[in-house]
Scaffold this motif. Structure first.
Motif, short mmCIF file in Angstrom:
data_model
loop_
_atom_site.label_atom_id
_atom_site.label_comp_id
_atom_site.label_asym_id
_atom_site.label_seq_id
_atom_site.Cartn_x
_atom_site.Cartn_y
_atom_site.Cartn_z
N ALA A 1 0.83 -1.21 0.00
CA ALA A 1 0.00 0.00 0.00
C ALA A 1 0.86 1.26 0.00
O ALA A 1 0.58 2.22 -0.73
N CYS B 1 2.61 1.62 -3.45
CA CYS B 1 1.69 1.93 -4.55
C CYS B 1 0.81 3.14 -4.27
O CYS B 1 0.02 3.54 -5.13
N GLU C 1 -0.97 -7.91 -7.01
CA GLU C 1 -1.40 -6.80 -6.14
C GLU C 1 -1.01 -5.45 -6.75
O GLU C 1 -1.80 -4.50 -6.75
N GLN D 1 -3.38 -4.75 -9.59
CA GLN D 1 -4.70 -4.37 -9.09
C GLN D 1 -4.71 -2.91 -8.65
O GLN D 1 -5.66 -2.19 -8.90
N ARG D 2 -3.63 -2.47 -8.01
CA ARG D 2 -3.58 -1.11 -7.49
C ARG D 2 -3.21 -0.06 -8.54
O ARG D 2 -3.68 1.07 -8.47
#
Length: 180
Positions: free
Chosen positions: A81, A84, A148, A151-152
């Protein structure tokens, strides 16, 4: 009288401003020392295409290793998190503003690009596989990270049309807990 090297400075503005740069300077100096021991490292550049740029020969190929140095004293471990996370303007995410995207944007030129993040704070378990050299990684875990990232960040790509999958496969997370 005590040594001048043990005395507090008369003004604090310079040391405060240089705080993060001192860590970066020490990291760059370490790469210069590595260059003396390792013929594969041909040059160390500071503050050019990235915080540090290594000119290397890897498996007979010319490689530009783009290095970001992060001395942030985070209150958490580095995470997907955080890596990104994009800036927002008027409640809209700014594409290209995450740490990963900014580094990937530097993937340009004729040389093959490799990436490195040198951080003062360690990574969480999700990213720990990136601390291993790419040839020794569990590829299933790398695949999970890439999924991931995708996706972000979607299909964000470098000027050479490489995406987050290329970045993850060609980067090394280098945790150095102090300037020493």
């Amino acid at each position: 009288m005590p040594s001048i090297f043990d005395m507090a400075p008369l003004e604090e503005g310079g040391p405060i401003a240089r705080g993060g740069f001192i860590y970066q300077d020490h990291v760059a100096a370490a790469f210069c020392l590595d260059m003396l021991r390792n013929d594969a490292v041909r040059a160390v550049w500071c503050e050019t295409q990235d915080d540090i740029l290594l000119d290397k020969i890897v498996n007979g190929q010319h490689v530009a290793e783009l290095i970001q140095v992060k001395s942030d004293e985070l209150d958490q471990l580095w995470s997907i998190a955080k890596l990104c996370g994009r800036e927002t303007r008027n409640t809209v995410e700014v594409v290209g503003s995450s740490i990963l995207e900014k580094q990937l944007a530097r993937d340009q030129g004729d040389e093959q690009s490799h990436f490195r993040l040198v951080t003062l704070r360690d990574v969480n378990a999700d990213l720990s596989v990136l601390k291993q050299v790419p040839e020794q990684r569990d590829q299933a875990k790398v695949g999970e990270i890439i999924a991931e990232f995708t996706q972000r960040l979607g299909t964000y790509a470098s000027p050479k049309r490489n995406g987050a999958d290329y970045w993850a496969r060609n980067m090394l997370w280098d945790f150095r807990e102090s300037a020493q």
